[in-house]
Design an enzyme around this catalytic site. Structure first.
Site: not given
Length: 498
Positions: A164, A219, A224, A243, A280
């Site tokens: 995606k 994301g 999530g 994550e 992140c």
């Protein structure tokens, strides 16, 4: 509605893609499901050739990828070139992982008498799950997106992949996808080995599709949770490897603050502001002792932040969220603003670097959430009790960092306090930068991830495999890796055989 990517530096439209209709999502996943048995049957050597072909095709398009990527993300040329090098290396790395064969956990127990009676011949190894959905990440438009680590580890495991594309870089996603399609053609991979969809609704349809057997996602925690809700509503729930959110605390001992305040400050500000603070693993919470050493450290860091330029953020949503979160932090009781970088331009999506400070006694969960952007909060602690109370406020993270001195009397206590909060402990370095290697672990307790697995390094492949045992099977039906003469590491009758 057409999906547009926007140059965050100017606000100009760069690329566009039409959302993938639900029936087209179904056609793509059906093709992936049809390809899965053949991709597995062709074996590890074939998949290694495919991964190396992907690396080669990405390198071949380097100039076009870097140019388009800069326009869609605002990230600098050096960062994009480095990420492309990492992405190609990941593909090459996973080719070597599957050639090694140890990831299969091949295990043989020959038929024998046991204390439980006669035992059958048992042979166990890991096998592919089936088609995997991969969600591209905004902050790593290559390394965690269409050609990234989730994709290549799933392909290495023997699973077709449907990606995606992230809305922020639809043009780059299409370009990278075309490189993978070309690589598939180079090695005559089965049709359906790779697919791509665009748009939020297509992403939801992809996760709900019964052909999909696992999901990889990098994301926001909100995104999530939304995907987890879809998975939990499926007749057949599937693994979701997310994550999600991480503050990555960095703890400075009193001895370290006294010994090298300027050096820690310099590395800290570089880690906070690199890539616009949109990594992140950015250290968002910094625990600094009260006293002269801590004061010097934060004074040096504040001076560097004040000189830092406003940076383009990946998209307007991230920029708006950054402004809202930093404003809420600044308004929170006890929070002081130590420094702000240069003002953001009126056009585009920018964020000014910020360094805030709060005493440990005033540190609350309201200022302990992830802030995606070039900012950090320094939490000042006076003694071990205040440090423990501040750490108790923190959510778990991908990484935690300790800056200590040689023979530091606080070392053992700090390690014991911090280890339960993270998947990776960093000592006297900075957590940004995650090496792709055999020993790497990029994961952590909730809410940093919802899984015990890593998304970086050799064992990332484990997410997309399941164990299977053959009992008293004729040799003709055994996988080559489970035969007695297999050239892969095996545990035979309880003993490792290289």
């Amino acid at each position: 509605m057409t999906v547009h990517s926007i140059d965050p530096r100017t606000g100009a439209t760069v690329s566009a893609a039409e959302p993938t209709p639900a029936d087209e999502v179904g056609r793509i996943t059906a093709a992936a499901a049809a390809a899965a048995p053949e991709l597995d049957r062709r074996g590890r050597d074939f998949r290694a050739r495919l991964l190396r072909a992907i690396a080669a095709r990405l390198e071949e398009r380097r100039a076009a990828i870097v140019a388009l990527g800069q326009r869609e993300t605002g990230l600098p040329e050096a960062r994009f070139n480095g990420e492309l090098t990492r992405t190609a290396y990941q593909a090459e790395f996973f080719a070597s992982v599957i050639e090694d064969g140890g990831y299969l956990e091949a295990t043989i127990d020959h038929a024998a008498d046991t204390p439980m009676g006669p035992g059958p011949d048992l042979r166990r190894m890991l096998v592919p799950l089936g088609p995997v959905a991969v969600f591209g990440a905004s902050n790593f438009p290559l390394a965690f997106s269409v050609p990234g680590g989730d994709t290549v580890s799933a392909l290495a495991a023997g699973n077709p992949v449907v990606v995606k594309a992230h809305d922020s870089h639809v043009g780059l996603s299409q370009l990278a996808y075309e490189a993978i399609v070309q690589a598939c053609g180079d090695v005559d991979a089965p049709e359906g080995t790779i697919g791509i969809v665009f748009g939020t609704e297509a992403g939801a349809a992809l996760v709900a599709d019964p052909h999909v057997k696992a999901v990889g996602f990098t994301g926001s925690l909100h995104g999530g949770r939304a995907l987890l809700d879809i998975i939990n509503a499926r007749p057949e729930p599937i693994p979701f490897y997310g994550e999600l959110a991480s503050v990555n605390p960095l703890i400075v001992s009193e001895a370290a603050a006294s010994e090298r305040p300027e050096a820690i400050a310099s590395g800290l500000v570089t880690s906070i502001t690199g890539s616009g603070g949109q990594l992140c693993t950015k250290p968002g919470i910094v625990l600094v002792p009260k006293g002269t050493g801590g004061d010097k450290l934060l004074g040096a860091a504040a001076a560097l932040v004040a000189e830092s330029a406003a940076q383009p953020l990946l998209n307007a949503r991230i920029a708006e969220s950054y402004q809202a979160i930093t404003a809420s932090y600044t308004a929170a009781p006890g929070v002081r603003e130590l420094a702000v970088g240069t003002a953001a331009p009126e056009s585009g999506s920018f964020g000014s670097p910020r360094l805030l400070e709060v005493d440990a006694a005033d540190f609350t969960p309201a200022v302990a959430e992830e802030c995606f952007g070039p900012s950090a909060i320094a939490v000042r602690y006076g003694d071990a009790a205040e440090l423990r109370s501040a750490l108790a406020v923190l959510p778990a993270s991908l990484a935690a960092t300790l800056h200590t001195a040689e023979d530091d009397p606080e070392m053992d206590a700090l390690v014991a306090l911090v280890a339960p909060l993270a998947g990776r402990l960093v000592f006297d370095q900075f957590p940004t930068g995650v090496l792709v290697s055999w020993a790497q672990h990029h994961g952590g307790p909730w809410p940093s991830t919802n899984t015990l697995h890593t998304s970086v390094g050799a064992t990332a492949i484990r997410r997309f495999l399941r164990p299977m045992t053959w009992q008293n099977a004729p040799e003709s039906v055994l996988p080559a890796e489970l035969r007695d003469d297999a050239a892969v590491p095996q545990r035979v009758d309880g003993r490792l055989r290289p």
